[in-house]
Design an enzyme around this catalytic site. Structure first.
Site, PDB file in Angstrom:
ATOM      1  N   ARG A 181      28.202   6.190  20.617  1.00  0.00           N
ATOM      2  CA  ARG A 181      27.606   6.432  19.491  1.00  0.00           C
ATOM      3  C   ARG A 181      27.769   7.834  19.377  1.00  0.00           C
ATOM      4  NH1 ARG A 181      22.311   3.886  16.145  1.00  0.00           N
ATOM      5  NH2 ARG A 181      22.066   6.473  15.352  1.00  0.00           N
ATOM      6  N   ARG A 186      14.151   6.588   3.636  1.00  0.00           N
ATOM      7  CA  ARG A 186      13.913   7.171   4.814  1.00  0.00           C
ATOM      8  C   ARG A 186      13.221   9.718   4.687  1.00  0.00           C
ATOM      9  NH1 ARG A 186      17.335   6.290   8.793  1.00  0.00           N
ATOM     10  NH2 ARG A 186      17.519   7.827  10.414  1.00  0.00           N
ATOM     11  N   ARG A 230      18.135  15.009  15.235  1.00  0.00           N
ATOM     12  CA  ARG A 230      17.135  13.887  15.002  1.00  0.00           C
ATOM     13  C   ARG A 230      15.847  14.039  14.500  1.00  0.00           C
ATOM     14  NH1 ARG A 230      21.220  10.434  17.471  1.00  0.00           N
ATOM     15  NH2 ARG A 230      19.941   8.697  16.667  1.00  0.00           N
ATOM     16  N   LYS A 284      13.907   0.395  16.420  1.00  0.00           N
ATOM     17  CA  LYS A 284      14.266   0.019  14.814  1.00  0.00           C
ATOM     18  C   LYS A 284      15.503  -1.120  14.464  1.00  0.00           C
ATOM     19  CE  LYS A 284      14.485   4.160  12.449  1.00  0.00           C
ATOM     20  NZ  LYS A 284      14.879   4.837  13.564  1.00  0.00           N
ATOM     21  N   ARG A 298      22.133   5.536  25.942  1.00  0.00           N
ATOM     22  CA  ARG A 298      23.167   5.194  24.789  1.00  0.00           C
ATOM     23  C   ARG A 298      24.709   5.533  24.441  1.00  0.00           C
ATOM     24  NH1 ARG A 298      21.065   2.682  18.696  1.00  0.00           N
ATOM     25  NH2 ARG A 298      21.169   5.329  18.358  1.00  0.00           N
TER      26      ARG A 298
HETATM   27  P1  AP5 Z   1      17.716   1.518  19.044  1.00  0.00           P
HETATM   28  O1  AP5 Z   1      17.197  -0.537  18.306  1.00  0.00           O
HETATM   29  O2  AP5 Z   1      19.306   1.844  17.810  1.00  0.00           O
HETATM   30  O3  AP5 Z   1      16.399   2.346  17.781  1.00  0.00           O
HETATM   31  P2  AP5 Z   1      16.467   2.772  16.346  1.00  0.00           P
HETATM   32  O4  AP5 Z   1      15.452   3.325  15.939  1.00  0.00           O
HETATM   33  O5  AP5 Z   1      17.298   1.807  15.518  1.00  0.00           O
HETATM   34  O6  AP5 Z   1      17.543   4.087  16.886  1.00  0.00           O
HETATM   35  P3  AP5 Z   1      18.655   4.954  16.138  1.00  0.00           P
HETATM   36  O7  AP5 Z   1      19.253   5.520  16.589  1.00  0.00           O
HETATM   37  O8  AP5 Z   1      19.709   4.027  15.056  1.00  0.00           O
HETATM   38  O9  AP5 Z   1      18.378   5.363  14.901  1.00  0.00           O
HETATM   39  P4  AP5 Z   1      18.460   6.532  13.677  1.00  0.00           P
HETATM   40  O10 AP5 Z   1      17.112   6.494  12.813  1.00  0.00           O
HETATM   41  O11 AP5 Z   1      18.546   7.388  14.110  1.00  0.00           O
HETATM   42  O12 AP5 Z   1      19.559   6.211  12.832  1.00  0.00           O
HETATM   43  P5  AP5 Z   1      20.228   5.053  11.859  1.00  0.00           P
HETATM   44  O13 AP5 Z   1      21.689   4.120  12.553  1.00  0.00           O
HETATM   45  O14 AP5 Z   1      19.172   4.929  11.141  1.00  0.00           O
HETATM   46  O15 AP5 Z   1      17.251   1.712  19.925  1.00  0.00           O
HETATM   47  C1  AP5 Z   1      18.410   2.832  20.786  1.00  0.00           C
HETATM   48  C2  AP5 Z   1      18.247   2.968  22.197  1.00  0.00           C
HETATM   49  O16 AP5 Z   1      17.029   2.129  22.609  1.00  0.00           O
HETATM   50  C3  AP5 Z   1      19.317   1.786  22.582  1.00  0.00           C
HETATM   51  O17 AP5 Z   1      19.997   2.365  23.443  1.00  0.00           O
HETATM   52  C4  AP5 Z   1      18.673   0.031  23.002  1.00  0.00           C
HETATM   53  O18 AP5 Z   1      19.211  -1.184  23.609  1.00  0.00           O
HETATM   54  C5  AP5 Z   1      16.925   0.972  23.063  1.00  0.00           C
HETATM   55  N1  AP5 Z   1      16.160   0.768  23.756  1.00  0.00           N
HETATM   56  C6  AP5 Z   1      15.583  -0.139  22.714  1.00  0.00           C
HETATM   57  N2  AP5 Z   1      14.894  -0.845  22.199  1.00  0.00           N
HETATM   58  C7  AP5 Z   1      14.325  -0.825  23.570  1.00  0.00           C
HETATM   59  C8  AP5 Z   1      13.345  -0.708  24.715  1.00  0.00           C
HETATM   60  N3  AP5 Z   1      12.232  -1.422  24.477  1.00  0.00           N
HETATM   61  N4  AP5 Z   1      12.880  -0.097  25.783  1.00  0.00           N
HETATM   62  C9  AP5 Z   1      13.937   0.333  26.564  1.00  0.00           C
HETATM   63  N5  AP5 Z   1      15.295   0.725  25.946  1.00  0.00           N
HETATM   64  C10 AP5 Z   1      15.311  -0.070  24.591  1.00  0.00           C
HETATM   65  O19 AP5 Z   1      20.604   6.636  11.256  1.00  0.00           O
HETATM   66  C11 AP5 Z   1      22.195   7.225  11.224  1.00  0.00           C
HETATM   67  C12 AP5 Z   1      22.359   8.228  10.384  1.00  0.00           C
HETATM   68  O20 AP5 Z   1      22.503   7.709   9.396  1.00  0.00           O
HETATM   69  C13 AP5 Z   1      21.016   9.202  10.157  1.00  0.00           C
HETATM   70  O21 AP5 Z   1      20.984   9.976  10.687  1.00  0.00           O
HETATM   71  C14 AP5 Z   1      21.198   9.606   9.052  1.00  0.00           C
HETATM   72  O22 AP5 Z   1      22.654  10.854   9.257  1.00  0.00           O
HETATM   73  C15 AP5 Z   1      22.209   8.375   8.196  1.00  0.00           C
HETATM   74  N6  AP5 Z   1      21.480   7.529   7.061  1.00  0.00           N
HETATM   75  C16 AP5 Z   1      20.705   6.456   7.856  1.00  0.00           C
HETATM   76  N7  AP5 Z   1      20.041   6.260   6.855  1.00  0.00           N
HETATM   77  C17 AP5 Z   1      20.050   7.224   5.969  1.00  0.00           C
HETATM   78  C18 AP5 Z   1      19.320   7.770   4.594  1.00  0.00           C
HETATM   79  N8  AP5 Z   1      17.827   6.500   4.025  1.00  0.00           N
HETATM   80  N9  AP5 Z   1      18.824   8.807   4.043  1.00  0.00           N
HETATM   81  C19 AP5 Z   1      19.900   9.543   4.559  1.00  0.00           C
HETATM   82  N10 AP5 Z   1      20.854   9.176   6.067  1.00  0.00           N
HETATM   83  C20 AP5 Z   1      20.928   8.112   6.607  1.00  0.00           C
END
Ligand code: AP5
Length: 187
Positions: free
Chosen positions: A133, A90, A144, A15, A127
């Site tokens: 992270r 979310r 998660r 994402k 990662r």
């Molecule tokens: P990346 O692009 O970071 O993927 P992502 O889907 O964004 O994964 P995240 O780990 O950031 O998502 P998340 O939903 O757990 O975390 P968020 O930050 O929203 O890619 C991931 C990895 O894969 C990278 O190393 C990338 O290089 C690699 N990659 C990407 N594409 C690839 C490909 N095609 N091939 C190979 N490799 C690839 O949330 C974090 C925390 O914040 C949550 O757990 C929660 O505690 C809190 N939070 C956030 N939003 C809310 C909300 N709305 N409400 C409550 N808590 C919240």
């Protein structure tokens, strides 16, 4: 008003990677609640202090805090020309809160990035070892994924029933996934 988009998908689906590139390509801000919360943790703000342990456990930060943060961000001038949300809403309570604040015009299209759990875990463990992270530890990654299934996955049906959902295969190179997203958006 430009495009009002949401990038949906499980942890590790890509994402953040894709939303950042797509936002630049379309000329709209990429608004990631995960990035905003991590910045608050790094800055040691009151929100960051409340969110840190919850994020490190892979649980959801209380919705009222996140909703207030998002509403304030969406009221900034650059979001007047559209936005690409990543990580919010979310769960259904957050979807309702977004709609209560901005009405049905809050979102016009939802892009769902899909990938199997083993690929997601592999990406995030990698990662974790490279970037460090704090929630990229295998046990936390698995939690998660559980939280995603319980809280976030029901939104897929919700947006599908409104004919707003576009499904995109998240496997393949980053370029391949990007061009699939562009195609779905154009369609
Ligand atoms: P990346 O692009 O970071 O993927 P992502 O889907 O964004 O994964 P995240 O780990 O950031 O998502 P998340 O939903 O757990 O975390 P968020 O930050 O929203 O890619 C991931 C990895 O894969 C990278 O190393 C990338 O290089 C690699 N990659 C990407 N594409 C690839 C490909 N095609 N091939 C190979 N490799 C690839 O949330 C974090 C925390 O914040 C949550 O757990 C929660 O505690 C809190 N939070 C956030 N939003 C809310 C909300 N709305 N409400 C409550 N808590 C919240």
């Amino acid at each position: 008003m430009g495009r009002r988009l949401l990038m949906l998908g499980p942890p590790g689906a890509g994402k953040g990677t894709q939303a950042s590139r797509l936002g630049r390509a379309i000329g709209i801000p990429h608004i990631s609640t995960g990035d905003m919360l991590r910045a608050a943790v790094d800055a040691g703000t009151e929100l960051g202090l409340r969110a840190q342990a919850i994020m490190e456990a892979g649980e959801l930060v209380p919705g009222d805090l996140v909703t207030a943060m998002v509403i304030s961000r969406l009221n900034e001038a650059d979001a007047e020309c559209g936005y690409l949300l990543d990580g919010y809403p979310r769960n259904s309570a957050q979807a309702d809160a977004l709609e209560a604040a901005f009405g049905e015009r809050a979102l016009e299209k939802v892009l769902l990035l899909e990938a199997p759990a083993d690929a997601l875990v592999e990406r995030l463990v990698k990662r974790g070892s490279e970037v460090g992270r704090s929630d990229d530890i295998e046990a936390v990654i698995r939690n998660r994924l559980v939280v995603y299934e319980e809280e976030t996955a029901p939104l897929v049906e919700f947006y599908e029933s409104r004919n707003m959902l576009g499904r995109v295969d998240g496997l393949g190179t980053m370029d391949e996934v990007f061009f699939r997203l562009v195609e779905v958006l154009a369609g």
